[in-house]
Design a protein around this motif. Structure first.
Motif, mmCIF file in Angstrom:
data_model
loop_
_atom_site.group_PDB
_atom_site.id
_atom_site.type_symbol
_atom_site.label_atom_id
_atom_site.label_comp_id
_atom_site.label_asym_id
_atom_site.label_seq_id
_atom_site.Cartn_x
_atom_site.Cartn_y
_atom_site.Cartn_z
ATOM 1 N N ALA A 147 -0.613 33.209 -13.379
ATOM 2 C CA ALA A 147 -0.783 32.011 -14.047
ATOM 3 C C ALA A 147 -1.852 32.416 -15.554
ATOM 4 N N THR A 148 -1.612 31.290 -15.976
ATOM 5 C CA THR A 148 -2.345 30.915 -17.055
ATOM 6 C C THR A 148 -3.341 30.174 -16.847
ATOM 7 N N PRO A 149 -4.346 30.783 -17.735
ATOM 8 C CA PRO A 149 -5.387 29.759 -17.496
ATOM 9 C C PRO A 149 -5.348 27.571 -17.698
ATOM 10 N N ALA A 150 -4.121 27.929 -18.437
ATOM 11 C CA ALA A 150 -4.267 26.130 -19.312
ATOM 12 C C ALA A 150 -3.484 25.991 -17.763
ATOM 13 N N GLU A 151 -2.481 26.532 -17.615
ATOM 14 C CA GLU A 151 -1.833 26.393 -16.392
ATOM 15 C C GLU A 151 -2.973 25.301 -14.381
ATOM 16 N N ILE A 152 -3.779 26.703 -14.252
ATOM 17 C CA ILE A 152 -4.749 26.130 -13.812
ATOM 18 C C ILE A 152 -5.796 25.670 -14.649
ATOM 19 N N GLU A 153 -5.914 24.946 -15.266
ATOM 20 C CA GLU A 153 -6.977 23.771 -15.217
ATOM 21 C C GLU A 153 -6.010 22.580 -15.862
#
Length: 215
Positions: free
Chosen positions: A11-17
């Protein structure tokens, strides 16, 4: 915490945020730092429980694939689990191992049944129906057998239906007593005639010569 069963997925940081803002918006908007901490800690524990729940659902999905008939090796290749033991472990952690085993038993039985059908089996004669089987065990002729032998019930009925010729009435025999009487009378008459003829002959013999007979 790394999960070996999730290798190949990231999962990318943008998806997690973005997920954090969507699911924890209320806790993040709390102005009191202490209360905000409490709320976020509760969210973390909740999400950790959700991770385990998601893991179980993944195991159930794998079990459904095996029950549907997909080989474990193919499941491992298509899900990036690489090996069958990982597939079995994830299924077991989801509590679906027994269901998969139960589904595999009928498949083995079906294979055995197909193998048995492929082998030529000896055909045993079918038993006669109860209404055709004689108590002694001897075979009773069926209507088809009787018809083949010319003894069918239909032909018998036709023979019985044909009117019989009337017999010519025989002459009544004379009673035994009358026959005996007639025979006796005939015999008596014959004996009398014989005696008369003898007497006449004797008279002729006694008559002297030169006299004419009165007759």
């Amino acid at each position: 915490m790394n999960d070996p069963t999730t290798e190949g997925y990231a999962a990318t940081p943008a998806e997690i945020e973005g997920m954090l803002r969507n699911l924890c918006a209320y806790a993040l908007s709390e102005p009191d730092p202490m209360q905000r901490y409490v709320e976020l800690t509760h969210q973390q524990v909740l999400f950790q429980g959700m991770v385990e729940a998601i893991r179980r659902e993944r195991g159930r999905a794998l079990a459904d694939l095996l029950v549907a008939g997909m080989p474990a090796a193919q499941v491992a290749a298509k899900t990036n689990l690489a090996t069958e033991p990982k597939v079995r472990k994830l299924i077991s952690s989801a509590g679906e191992a027994e269901r998969v085993k139960a589904a595999a038993r009928p498949a083995k039985a079906t294979k055995a049944a197909k193998a048995a059908k492929a082998a030529p089996a000896k055909k045993e004669p079918e038993p006669l129906p109860p209404h055709l089987a004689a108590p002694s065990g001897k075979r009773v002729l069926t209507p088809a057998d009787l018809e083949a032998l010319g003894l069918s019930p239909k032909k018998r009925a036709a023979k019985k239906a044909t009117p019989a010729k009337k017999a010519t009435p025989a002459k009544k025999a004379a009673p035994a007593k009358e026959t005996a009487t007639t025979a006796a009378g005939t015999e008596s008459a014959a004996s009398k005639g014989s005696a008369a003829s003898k007497g006449s002959a004797a008279g002729k013999a006694v008559q002297p010569k030169g006299q004419k007979s009165a007759s």
